[in-house]
Write a protein that holds these residues in place. Structure first.
Motif, short mmCIF file in Angstrom:
data_model
loop_
_atom_site.label_atom_id
_atom_site.label_comp_id
_atom_site.label_asym_id
_atom_site.label_seq_id
_atom_site.Cartn_x
_atom_site.Cartn_y
_atom_site.Cartn_z
N GLY A 22 20.73 -17.53 -37.45
CA GLY A 22 20.97 -16.47 -38.42
C GLY A 22 20.27 -15.19 -38.04
N SER A 23 20.50 -14.16 -38.83
CA SER A 23 19.89 -12.86 -38.56
C SER A 23 19.43 -12.22 -39.86
CB SER A 23 20.90 -11.92 -37.88
OG SER A 23 21.31 -12.43 -36.64
N ILE A 24 18.49 -11.30 -39.72
CA ILE A 24 18.05 -10.46 -40.83
C ILE A 24 18.24 -9.01 -40.39
CG2 ILE A 24 16.14 -9.74 -42.31
CD1 ILE A 24 14.93 -12.51 -41.94
N VAL A 25 18.97 -8.24 -41.18
CA VAL A 25 19.14 -6.82 -40.90
C VAL A 25 18.88 -6.05 -42.20
CG1 VAL A 25 20.84 -7.25 -39.09
CG2 VAL A 25 21.62 -6.82 -41.41
N GLY A 26 18.64 -4.77 -42.07
CA GLY A 26 18.43 -4.00 -43.28
C GLY A 26 18.08 -2.55 -43.02
N LYS A 27 17.76 -1.86 -44.10
CA LYS A 27 17.45 -0.43 -44.05
C LYS A 27 16.28 -0.14 -44.97
CE LYS A 27 19.65 4.12 -44.54
NZ LYS A 27 20.93 4.82 -44.81
N LEU A 28 15.34 0.69 -44.49
CA LEU A 28 14.20 1.11 -45.30
C LEU A 28 14.45 2.51 -45.85
CD1 LEU A 28 11.15 -0.15 -43.20
CD2 LEU A 28 12.48 -1.34 -44.94
N ASN A 35 14.82 9.53 -51.28
CA ASN A 35 15.54 8.35 -50.78
C ASN A 35 16.12 8.55 -49.39
OD1 ASN A 35 14.99 6.76 -53.06
ND2 ASN A 35 16.76 7.63 -54.15
N GLU A 36 15.41 9.32 -48.57
CA GLU A 36 15.82 9.47 -47.18
C GLU A 36 15.45 8.21 -46.39
OE1 GLU A 36 17.38 12.03 -45.59
OE2 GLU A 36 17.70 12.94 -47.56
N PRO A 37 16.06 7.97 -45.22
CA PRO A 37 15.67 6.82 -44.40
C PRO A 37 14.21 6.93 -43.98
CG PRO A 37 17.78 7.72 -43.67
CD PRO A 37 17.23 8.69 -44.66
N LEU A 38 13.52 5.80 -43.92
CA LEU A 38 12.11 5.75 -43.53
C LEU A 38 12.02 5.21 -42.11
CD1 LEU A 38 9.13 6.08 -44.24
CD2 LEU A 38 9.18 3.73 -45.14
N ALA A 39 11.65 6.09 -41.18
CA ALA A 39 11.56 5.72 -39.77
C ALA A 39 10.15 5.26 -39.42
CB ALA A 39 11.98 6.88 -38.89
N PHE A 40 10.04 4.44 -38.38
CA PHE A 40 8.78 4.02 -37.76
C PHE A 40 7.91 3.18 -38.69
CE2 PHE A 40 9.85 8.28 -35.96
CZ PHE A 40 10.38 7.81 -34.77
N ALA A 41 8.51 2.57 -39.69
CA ALA A 41 7.77 1.62 -40.51
C ALA A 41 7.68 0.28 -39.76
CB ALA A 41 8.44 1.42 -41.86
N ASN A 42 6.65 -0.50 -40.07
CA ASN A 42 6.46 -1.79 -39.41
C ASN A 42 7.04 -2.92 -40.24
OD1 ASN A 42 4.90 -0.75 -37.15
ND2 ASN A 42 3.23 -0.45 -38.62
N GLU A 95 20.93 -9.47 -45.34
CA GLU A 95 20.70 -8.03 -45.31
C GLU A 95 19.72 -7.65 -46.41
OE1 GLU A 95 23.31 -3.86 -45.34
OE2 GLU A 95 24.28 -5.80 -45.01
N ALA A 96 18.57 -7.11 -46.03
CA ALA A 96 17.52 -6.74 -46.98
C ALA A 96 17.26 -5.25 -46.88
CB ALA A 96 16.25 -7.53 -46.71
N ASN A 97 17.63 -4.50 -47.91
CA ASN A 97 17.42 -3.06 -47.96
C ASN A 97 16.24 -2.78 -48.90
OD1 ASN A 97 19.66 -2.59 -46.28
ND2 ASN A 97 21.05 -2.78 -48.04
N ILE A 98 15.19 -2.17 -48.37
CA ILE A 98 13.91 -2.06 -49.07
C ILE A 98 13.57 -0.61 -49.38
CG2 ILE A 98 11.47 -2.70 -49.01
CD1 ILE A 98 13.37 -5.08 -48.83
N VAL A 99 13.16 -0.35 -50.61
CA VAL A 99 12.67 0.97 -51.01
C VAL A 99 11.15 0.99 -50.90
CG1 VAL A 99 12.54 2.68 -52.84
CG2 VAL A 99 14.62 1.28 -52.57
N MET A 100 10.59 1.90 -50.07
CA MET A 100 9.15 2.01 -49.85
C MET A 100 8.61 3.25 -50.57
SD MET A 100 8.31 -0.53 -47.69
CE MET A 100 6.84 -0.02 -46.79
N GLY A 101 7.40 3.10 -51.14
CA GLY A 101 6.80 4.23 -51.83
C GLY A 101 5.30 4.11 -51.90
N ILE A 112 19.18 -7.52 -51.53
CA ILE A 112 19.31 -8.57 -50.52
C ILE A 112 20.69 -9.21 -50.66
CG2 ILE A 112 18.40 -10.75 -49.62
CD1 ILE A 112 15.69 -9.94 -50.82
N THR A 113 21.43 -9.26 -49.57
CA THR A 113 22.72 -9.93 -49.58
C THR A 113 22.82 -10.82 -48.34
OG1 THR A 113 23.78 -8.11 -48.40
CG2 THR A 113 23.89 -8.07 -50.80
N THR A 114 23.58 -11.89 -48.46
CA THR A 114 23.82 -12.79 -47.33
C THR A 114 25.31 -12.92 -47.12
OG1 THR A 114 21.80 -14.03 -47.81
CG2 THR A 114 23.44 -15.10 -46.41
N THR A 115 25.76 -12.67 -45.90
CA THR A 115 27.17 -12.77 -45.58
C THR A 115 27.36 -13.61 -44.34
OG1 THR A 115 27.12 -10.78 -44.22
CG2 THR A 115 27.69 -10.49 -46.53
#
Length: 932
Positions: A22-28, A35-42, A95-101, A112-115
């Motif tokens: 399986g795989s895990i993909v997503g967007k921070l 709500n702009e994309p968050l680059a270079f997060a770990n 697919e896990a899309n996370i809001v960071m603050g 989180i969605t699984t397809t």
């Protein structure tokens, strides 16, 4: 109904589904900056050293993860660290899309969605980015959004692919049926049509499709009998633990619904639930069955689908999908045929009434032996019944040269009734075995059976004597040849055994340095075909006009036993035409893949030996009725691929290979198939295979995990290209020839799939645009063959032309789609998509037999004119379990047209004549899908 039950029982003999990692993909998303994309997060998988960082678009991914529970740790300087538990499911993408603050994000801000892995648009694009070969895929999720109903239409959503609305053929990079290779789950499947190499992809409804991939360059593990590419259909498997779905759809074709009496063949009473069955032989049907058509008053399309599956225990899964659809089509237009610039046939009211009923059953069973060993079996049954009535000349303007010499006194009418039934069984058993950490073996065994029959084709050709001052109109049976009134039967039986095995070995893997993988294996294919055609003709004894049908709709009134007993009519039973074909194909392959830094080098070769044998017993065959022809080809087919990853978002690829295009049974067997319009296509026993040399260069840019921009240049050098051509001389039929020593194809493909609006707001909406464009330059030098004394033995030049484009190749192909979707609780989707393919050669022209009349008695090429197709679909969720959809297909309803330049001796100039034209109508439907 009994036959349907037998088929369903047969389907249940299959079992199993091969699992996957399986795989895990997503967007921070950066909560502090709109709500702009968050680059270079770990991002780190807890308890491991496996980590990554988000890219400029906030995207990240972990691939090839074992199924199980994971906790991901998301961190960024100055922001609250988050730990999110996730489940990785075999063969799927989480697919896990996370809001960071600066403070902890609320739980509802984590999406989180699984397809299914093969369904996910993101996963397919990731697979394309990481693959060594040049390939493109489209999954069932995207197909549903586009409103695509079958695999044939699905392929046209991929760059460089078009489908002819006229012939139904799929063209990849402008090259048609004979240059393609089609597989189901990576294994060969037979054609459903004697005139085709590949199966009609419209037989595969998208509800049984998980994804469709097109590889545009050769891979050693696949057959070398491909030059434009190979199409692989991955069939559906169970998603989750349980699945019960019901789909209902109804609609109409605007052309068909306008016919208050939609014509059906006289075989209609022998068709039940889409299955044809009759105890009456074709010969007995001459007097015991009607010759006249029947009708349907309300030609309404329908489709119903049932999907049911469950997981039994921890290791076994089973899925069944059954469906049936019925569609009605009607078209009317012009048909003309010219032979050596002389008009041979002309109808201005050529009409087609077509009803197609398709029944499909798929059983997919899976057994997971343990974490390293999986088995899968698939059994697919398809029954396609097409009931077609063709008629022309009812308007009293029909002309056929061999029958009507005086157009002022006579016109001709023709009626052709044909029921075609195709039954296809595909059975596959596949295994997937991980032996240790470095050895991966996959294998497959398949048995296919195909029966494609025309059990009782009915044809009438009559001359209509026009009224005069002293005589009223009368109908006479046409009698030039003795079989203008006939009933015939055609049977095709194909059987095929195929097998494959592949072993992948990881020789070494140095972390962040280099990897060497090798693969080797073998393929085997044994295919047989039994073909037979029998014709029973009725002829009027003595002078014409002794039996006079009451009307065009009551022709059967004269075909009575009394007229045969009295000697007014006679029955002609010709010798059956038959041929037996046998294909033996055995091969072995090897490839090595070396990855170092940003480079990936793949070098391989395939040794393939093909033997084609056709034994025939056919009337009018060259050299005598009986004969045999054998073609043997034994070659090594090398392939070389290089991928350079400039960075995480850019790939540069180079590919080179050699392939072959084998002639098909029907292209070799000298049997002449007569179309409803009376066009004849005859095989050529002297036809030879084509060798093809391929070269590709491609650049890919992945702006985000759902976006792609690419440009591809390709070149093909084809030795001895095969083309459909008008026969040289006065016969007026089509055949297949190696018309040239070589042909060349240059092409450029541009593709872009871009997000115009991508909203994360629950009340927001999304808009994305897909576009691909192909430009091709193609040419072949038409050859002339000379005798030893310098005289011409044969020539493929005509009308002063010694070069021409390739049959079936369009100079321009354009596909575009615009997709709108909402993030509302009840999702709404809308899509509009279009396709355009420019003019293509339908058949090459020909020269006359005599070189003294080359300036007048030639045939020019026939051109299929370009046209645009526009489709639209809307869907709306009504609840968690109910969805409705609306489709409008072929909205523009273009005029489909073929033309030919014809020389007129009286004027000394050529004029463009329409040889075929019609419109297919717009199809409108409304459906509902229910998940239980």
């Amino acid at each position: 109904m009994k036959q349907l039950l037998i088929a369903l029982v047969f389907l249940t003999t299959a079992f199993n589904y091969a699992q996957d990692t399986g795989s895990i993909v997503g967007k921070l998303i950066d909560k502090e900056y709109n709500n702009e994309p968050l680059a270079f997060a770990n991002i780190l998988i807890k308890g491991t050293t496996n980590g990554t960082t988000s890219d400029m678009d906030g995207l990240y991914s972990f691939n090839n993860l074992e199924p199980g529970e994971y906790t991901l740790i998301y961190s960024f300087v100055g922001y609250e660290t988050q730990q999110v538990p996730l489940t990785v499911i075999s063969g799927k993408v989480t697919e896990a899309n996370i809001v960071m603050g600066a403070s902890a994000a609320a739980l509802d801000e984590i999406v989180i969605t699984t397809t299914s892995r093969k369904d996910s648009e993101v996963a397919l694009l990731l697979d394309q980015r990481e693959a060594v070969e040049i390939k493109e895929s489209i999954g069932s999720i995207e197909l549903a959004k586009l409103g695509v109903s079958d695999a044939a239409t699905a392929t046209t959503k991929i760059s460089g692919v078009s489908s002819s609305e006229a012939s139904g053929d799929v063209y990849v990079r402008g090259l048609g049926d004979r240059y393609l290779y089609t597989t189901l789950n990576g294994m060969t499947i037979p054609s459903d049509n004697v005139d085709k190499k590949n199966i009609d992809l419209a037989l595969f409804p998208t509800r049984i499709v998980q994804s469709i991939s097109i590889s545009k360059n050769f891979a050693p593990e696949n057959s070398a009998d491909q030059s434009s590419g190979s199409i692989n259909i991955n069939s559906r498997s169970l998603v989750g633990n349980n699945e019960i779905k019901l789909g209902l759809q109804s609609g109409f074709n605007t052309n068909a619904i306008g016919q208050s009496k939609f014509k059906r063949t006289a075989n209609r009473d022998d068709i039940s639930f889409g299955f044809y069955s009759s105890n009456l032989s074709t010969k007995d049907a001459i007097t015991e069955q009607s010759w006249d058509t029947e009708s349907t008053s309300l030609p309404i399309d329908y489709r119903y689908t049932l999907t049911a599956g469950t997981k039994i225990g921890d290791n076994f899964k089973i899925l069944f999908n059954g469906s049936q659809s019925s569609k009605f089509e009607y078209n009317e237009g012009t048909f003309q045929q010219f032979n050596r610039n002389l008009e041979d046939v002309k109808y201005t009211d050529a009409t087609n009434y077509i009803n197609t009923i398709s029944t499909t059953g798929l059983v997919d069973m899976a057994y997971k032996i343990n974490d390293d060993h999986d088995l899968r079996a698939v059994s697919l049954f398809v029954n396609k019944m097409t009931d077609q009535v063709f008629e022309a000349g009812r308007n009293r303007e029909g002309f056929v040269f061999e029958e009507v010499n005086d157009e002022d006194a006579y016109s001709q009418y023709v009626k052709d009734q044909n029921t075609k039934q195709t039954r296809l069984w595909v059975n596959q058993i596949m295994g997937d075995h991980q032996l240790g950490t470095k050895n991966h073996i996959t294998w497959g065994l398949g048995y296919n059976r195909m029966d494609a029959d025309e059990p009782n084709r009915i044809r009438n050709e009559v001359n209509i004597k026009k009224p005069t001052d002293t005589e009223s109109e009368s109908i006479e049976l046409a009698n030039q040849g003795g079989t203008q009134q006939r009933k015939s039967a055609q049977e095709i039986e194909d059987s095929e055994l195929n097998a494959r095995i592949k072993d992948e070995l990881k020789i070494f893997e140095k972390e962040n340095e280099s990897t060497l993988m090798v693969a080797f294996g073998a393929n085997y294919r044994y295919k047989t075909r039994d073909f037979q055609s029998t014709v029973y003709g009725v002829d009027e004894v003595g002078a014409p006009g002794q039996v006079v049908p009451p009307s065009l709709d009551e022709l059967g009134a004269v075909f009575t036993q009394d007229n045969f007993d009295s000697g007014v009519l006679s029955l002609t039973e010709s010798l059956p035409d038959s041929y037996n074909g046998e294909l033996n194909s055995a091969s072995g392959f090897f490839s090595a893949n070396y990855a170092v830094n940003k480079f990936n080098f793949n070098l391989g070769a395939r040794y393939q030996k093909d033997e084609i044998i056709v034994d025939y017993n056919v009337g009018n065959a060259p050299g005598g009725r009986e004969g045999s022809v054998t073609k043997e080809y034994s070659n090594i087919y090398p392939v070389f691929n290089v991928k350079y990853a400039l960075n995480e978002k850019n790939n540069f690829r180079i590919a080179a290979s050699k392939t072959i295009t084998l002639p098909e049974f029907k292209e070799i067997a000298p049997f002449g198939y007569v179309s409803p319009t009376n066009q004849v296509v005859v095989g050529n026993i002297d036809l030879e295979a084509s060798d093809v040399y391929n070269f590709d260069v491609k650049w890919e840019l992945f702006p985000s995990n759902k976006e792609l921009i690419s440009a591809t240049g390709f070149y093909k050098h084809i030795k001895n290209p095969i083309n459909k051509t008008l026969d040289r001389g006065s016969s007026g039929y089509f055949t297949f020839e190696n018309t040239s020593d070589k042909a060349e194809v240059f092409g450029l493909e541009l593709e872009a799939n871009m997000d115009i609006i991508a909203s994360t707001d629950d009340n927001g909406y999304n808009l994305d645009f897909g576009f691909n464009f192909t430009k091709m330059w193609h040419n072949q030098d038409l050859k002339t063959i000379y005798n030893q004394d310098g005289s011409i033995a044969n020539t493929y030049t005509y009308n002063g032309k010694d070069e021409i484009g390739l049959e079936g190749a369009s100079d321009y192909i354009v596909n575009a789609s615009l997709n709108f979707s909402t993030n509302w609780e009840r999702t709404f989707n809308a899509n509009i998509s279009g396709n355009y393919a420019s003019d293509k050669i339908y058949a090459l022209g020909s020269a006359p037999d005599s070189q003294t009349v080359t300036s007048t008695l030639y045939n020019n090429e026939i051109i299929e004119k370009g046209f645009a197709v526009l489709n639209a679909t809307l869907s709306q969720e009504l609840s968690d379990n109910i969805n409705i959809n609306f489709k409008a297909l072929n909205i523009l309803n273009p005029n489909i047209k073929r033309t030919q330049d014809v020389y007129t001796s009286s004027t000394g100039v050529e004029s463009t004549q329409v040889t075929r034209s019609y419109k297919n109508g717009t199809t409108i439907s409304l459906g509902i899908n229910i998940n239980f």
